[in-house]
Motif scaffolding. Sequence first.
Motif, PDB file in Angstrom:
ATOM      1  N   GLY A 141       3.512 -34.955  -4.419  1.00  0.00           N
ATOM      2  CA  GLY A 141       2.580 -33.788  -4.198  1.00  0.00           C
ATOM      3  C   GLY A 141       3.091 -33.150  -3.192  1.00  0.00           C
ATOM      4  N   LEU A 142       4.324 -33.183  -2.655  1.00  0.00           N
ATOM      5  CA  LEU A 142       4.888 -32.382  -1.372  1.00  0.00           C
ATOM      6  C   LEU A 142       5.541 -30.992  -1.723  1.00  0.00           C
ATOM      7  CD1 LEU A 142       6.631 -35.456   0.242  1.00  0.00           C
ATOM      8  CD2 LEU A 142       4.541 -34.450   0.662  1.00  0.00           C
ATOM      9  N   LEU A 143       5.761 -30.725  -2.975  1.00  0.00           N
ATOM     10  CA  LEU A 143       6.286 -29.449  -3.431  1.00  0.00           C
ATOM     11  C   LEU A 143       5.498 -28.356  -2.943  1.00  0.00           C
ATOM     12  CD1 LEU A 143       8.277 -31.274  -5.200  1.00  0.00           C
ATOM     13  CD2 LEU A 143       8.056 -29.549  -6.904  1.00  0.00           C
ATOM     14  N   ASN A 144       5.752 -27.339  -2.154  1.00  0.00           N
ATOM     15  CA  ASN A 144       4.960 -26.322  -1.680  1.00  0.00           C
ATOM     16  C   ASN A 144       4.099 -26.410  -0.807  1.00  0.00           C
ATOM     17  OD1 ASN A 144       6.090 -23.992  -2.831  1.00  0.00           O
ATOM     18  ND2 ASN A 144       5.351 -24.440  -4.808  1.00  0.00           N
ATOM     19  N   THR A 145       4.494 -27.441   0.094  1.00  0.00           N
ATOM     20  CA  THR A 145       3.508 -27.841   1.148  1.00  0.00           C
ATOM     21  C   THR A 145       4.238 -27.848   2.428  1.00  0.00           C
ATOM     22  OG1 THR A 145       3.820 -30.229   1.023  1.00  0.00           O
ATOM     23  CG2 THR A 145       2.116 -29.207  -0.447  1.00  0.00           C
ATOM     24  N   PHE A 146       3.854 -27.770   3.516  1.00  0.00           N
ATOM     25  CA  PHE A 146       4.290 -27.910   4.818  1.00  0.00           C
ATOM     26  C   PHE A 146       4.975 -29.404   5.073  1.00  0.00           C
ATOM     27  CE2 PHE A 146       4.358 -28.895   9.452  1.00  0.00           C
ATOM     28  CZ  PHE A 146       5.150 -27.865   9.868  1.00  0.00           C
ATOM     29  N   TRP A 147       4.491 -30.321   4.455  1.00  0.00           N
ATOM     30  CA  TRP A 147       4.569 -31.604   4.784  1.00  0.00           C
ATOM     31  C   TRP A 147       6.016 -32.042   4.122  1.00  0.00           C
ATOM     32  CZ3 TRP A 147       2.663 -33.631   8.558  1.00  0.00           C
ATOM     33  CH2 TRP A 147       1.239 -33.348   9.045  1.00  0.00           C
ATOM     34  N   ILE A 148       6.633 -31.104   3.143  1.00  0.00           N
ATOM     35  CA  ILE A 148       8.109 -31.315   2.727  1.00  0.00           C
ATOM     36  C   ILE A 148       8.842 -31.363   3.660  1.00  0.00           C
ATOM     37  CG2 ILE A 148       8.422 -29.085   1.919  1.00  0.00           C
ATOM     38  CD1 ILE A 148       9.336 -32.165   0.001  1.00  0.00           C
ATOM     39  N   TYR A 149       8.827 -30.533   4.803  1.00  0.00           N
ATOM     40  CA  TYR A 149       9.631 -30.386   5.755  1.00  0.00           C
ATOM     41  C   TYR A 149       9.736 -31.806   6.737  1.00  0.00           C
ATOM     42  CZ  TYR A 149       9.743 -25.376   4.679  1.00  0.00           C
ATOM     43  OH  TYR A 149       9.919 -24.345   3.846  1.00  0.00           O
ATOM     44  N   ILE A 150       8.673 -32.351   6.726  1.00  0.00           N
ATOM     45  CA  ILE A 150       8.421 -33.397   7.829  1.00  0.00           C
ATOM     46  C   ILE A 150       8.498 -34.929   7.259  1.00  0.00           C
ATOM     47  CG2 ILE A 150       6.683 -34.388   9.536  1.00  0.00           C
ATOM     48  CD1 ILE A 150       7.552 -31.660  10.065  1.00  0.00           C
ATOM     49  N   LEU A 151       7.815 -35.088   6.262  1.00  0.00           N
ATOM     50  CA  LEU A 151       7.870 -36.680   5.685  1.00  0.00           C
ATOM     51  C   LEU A 151       9.140 -37.276   5.170  1.00  0.00           C
ATOM     52  CD1 LEU A 151       4.336 -36.719   4.060  1.00  0.00           C
ATOM     53  CD2 LEU A 151       4.936 -37.503   6.301  1.00  0.00           C
ATOM     54  N   PRO A 152       9.968 -36.486   4.436  1.00  0.00           N
ATOM     55  CA  PRO A 152      10.948 -37.139   3.844  1.00  0.00           C
ATOM     56  C   PRO A 152      12.097 -37.451   4.712  1.00  0.00           C
ATOM     57  CG  PRO A 152      10.339 -35.300   2.474  1.00  0.00           C
ATOM     58  CD  PRO A 152       9.699 -35.241   3.742  1.00  0.00           C
ATOM     59  N   GLY A 153      12.193 -36.848   6.025  1.00  0.00           N
ATOM     60  CA  GLY A 153      13.182 -36.816   6.945  1.00  0.00           C
ATOM     61  C   GLY A 153      12.745 -37.617   8.278  1.00  0.00           C
ATOM     62  N   MET A 154      11.402 -38.452   8.278  1.00  0.00           N
ATOM     63  CA  MET A 154      11.001 -38.789   9.366  1.00  0.00           C
ATOM     64  C   MET A 154      12.033 -40.024  10.005  1.00  0.00           C
ATOM     65  SD  MET A 154       6.693 -39.129   8.738  1.00  0.00           S
ATOM     66  CE  MET A 154       6.557 -40.002  10.503  1.00  0.00           C
ATOM     67  N   VAL A 155      12.393 -40.646   9.324  1.00  0.00           N
ATOM     68  CA  VAL A 155      13.216 -41.866   9.709  1.00  0.00           C
ATOM     69  C   VAL A 155      14.908 -41.312   9.508  1.00  0.00           C
ATOM     70  CG1 VAL A 155      14.035 -44.321   9.677  1.00  0.00           C
ATOM     71  CG2 VAL A 155      11.950 -43.426   9.412  1.00  0.00           C
ATOM     72  N   GLY A 156      15.799 -41.121  10.712  1.00  0.00           N
ATOM     73  CA  GLY A 156      17.082 -40.942  10.577  1.00  0.00           C
ATOM     74  C   GLY A 156      17.798 -42.325  10.782  1.00  0.00           C
ATOM     75  N   VAL A 157      18.432 -42.787  10.008  1.00  0.00           N
ATOM     76  CA  VAL A 157      19.377 -44.083   9.934  1.00  0.00           C
ATOM     77  C   VAL A 157      20.213 -44.149  11.235  1.00  0.00           C
ATOM     78  CG1 VAL A 157      20.187 -45.682   8.724  1.00  0.00           C
ATOM     79  CG2 VAL A 157      18.688 -44.488   7.448  1.00  0.00           C
ATOM     80  N   TYR A 158      21.019 -43.069  11.109  1.00  0.00           N
ATOM     81  CA  TYR A 158      22.226 -42.954  12.201  1.00  0.00           C
ATOM     82  C   TYR A 158      21.317 -42.805  13.398  1.00  0.00           C
ATOM     83  CZ  TYR A 158      25.697 -41.189  15.034  1.00  0.00           C
ATOM     84  OH  TYR A 158      26.704 -40.747  16.041  1.00  0.00           O
ATOM     85  N   ASN A 159      20.364 -42.068  13.834  1.00  0.00           N
ATOM     86  CA  ASN A 159      19.744 -41.908  15.042  1.00  0.00           C
ATOM     87  C   ASN A 159      19.093 -43.523  15.370  1.00  0.00           C
ATOM     88  OD1 ASN A 159      20.324 -39.384  15.079  1.00  0.00           O
ATOM     89  ND2 ASN A 159      18.427 -38.671  14.634  1.00  0.00           N
ATOM     90  N   MET A 160      18.511 -44.164  14.166  1.00  0.00           N
ATOM     91  CA  MET A 160      18.059 -45.340  14.580  1.00  0.00           C
ATOM     92  C   MET A 160      18.916 -46.424  14.941  1.00  0.00           C
ATOM     93  SD  MET A 160      17.692 -48.783  13.142  1.00  0.00           S
ATOM     94  CE  MET A 160      18.077 -48.454  11.413  1.00  0.00           C
ATOM     95  N   ILE A 161      20.273 -46.398  14.649  1.00  0.00           N
ATOM     96  CA  ILE A 161      21.437 -47.346  15.049  1.00  0.00           C
ATOM     97  C   ILE A 161      21.458 -46.785  16.545  1.00  0.00           C
ATOM     98  CG2 ILE A 161      23.656 -47.809  14.768  1.00  0.00           C
ATOM     99  CD1 ILE A 161      23.192 -47.327  11.712  1.00  0.00           C
ATOM    100  N   LEU A 162      21.427 -45.633  16.852  1.00  0.00           N
ATOM    101  CA  LEU A 162      21.868 -45.445  18.299  1.00  0.00           C
ATOM    102  C   LEU A 162      20.867 -46.031  19.224  1.00  0.00           C
ATOM    103  CD1 LEU A 162      23.167 -41.630  18.167  1.00  0.00           C
ATOM    104  CD2 LEU A 162      24.489 -43.789  18.404  1.00  0.00           C
TER     105      LEU A 162
END
Length: 302
Positions: free
Chosen positions: A142-163
């Motif tokens: 239910g993320l289509l056409n909602t503001f949360w489509i910008y936030i939730l899918p990219g909350m964890v960055g794997v490369y950043n997590m490794i750093l």
Amino acid sequence: MAKETQLKKKIAKADIPYNVVCGIIFTVFVLICIFPFYYLFICTISNPKLVEVGRIILYPEGLTLKNYQEVMKVQNLGTATLVTIARTVLGTGLSMLTTSYLAYFFTKQEMWGRKFWYRAVVATMYFSAGMIPIYLNNKMLGLLNTFWIYILPGMVGVYNMILVKTSMESMPAELEESAVLDGAGYMTRFIRIVLPLQKPILATVGLFSAVGHWNDFFTTQLYVTKPKLYTLQFLLFEFQNQIRNAAQQINSEAEALGTASTIQPTSIRLTLTAIVIIPIMLVYPFIQKYYVKGVMIGAVKG
């Protein structure tokens, strides 16, 4: 002592040509890097007709703020600005929190299945289900056409997590051991001890995340059809594709109101580009002092 002083003077004199050549090379390099932004700015404050025919090269001509006044009339510009700022601030903050929290637990030897889960997370950097399965997954959530489509899918960055994980592993273990003796749990140690010592690397990954959120337009193109949820970058993307139609629309509206409009397609594109890139450029000086240190800490395990 006298001989050492003379030797130092001779070495200093011998370094003068080298320093001069290096200074010239780096000065030219800096000017090459700065010139595109300078050219962009002088075009936005110059006469639109002169910009259109390519007469603006080194200095502005026909100084005017008409370009900015006309661009401000672009539909949904204010809403897109608010959406982009909200997305960047909220998305960056949550991403830093979740990424650092995950990295912290991957540094704990007692974590159940630590190696397996770490490898599973890192594998997502190299393998993806593909665009269509990801789209269907976001649709079912239910993320289509909602503001949360910008936030939730990219909350964890794997490369950043490794750093961040590498940086945390370089901390002295005694810091947490003393807190454990005082009865501190994982959350207490994470918030009060670990995070305050990770400012350089958090500033670095925060910059990566903020730039990624600010510059992203593809998410809007794939998942958003409501104009009120458009971002600045997507607005710029649309103008790049329909720049001449947009200029004609603005000119037609000006004629209907009985006012003169000298807006040109190139001026619209350059002025909107300036409006989009200037805010994120202003953020960099505030975290520059952490940037190099954070990259080195996250890249080399001490």
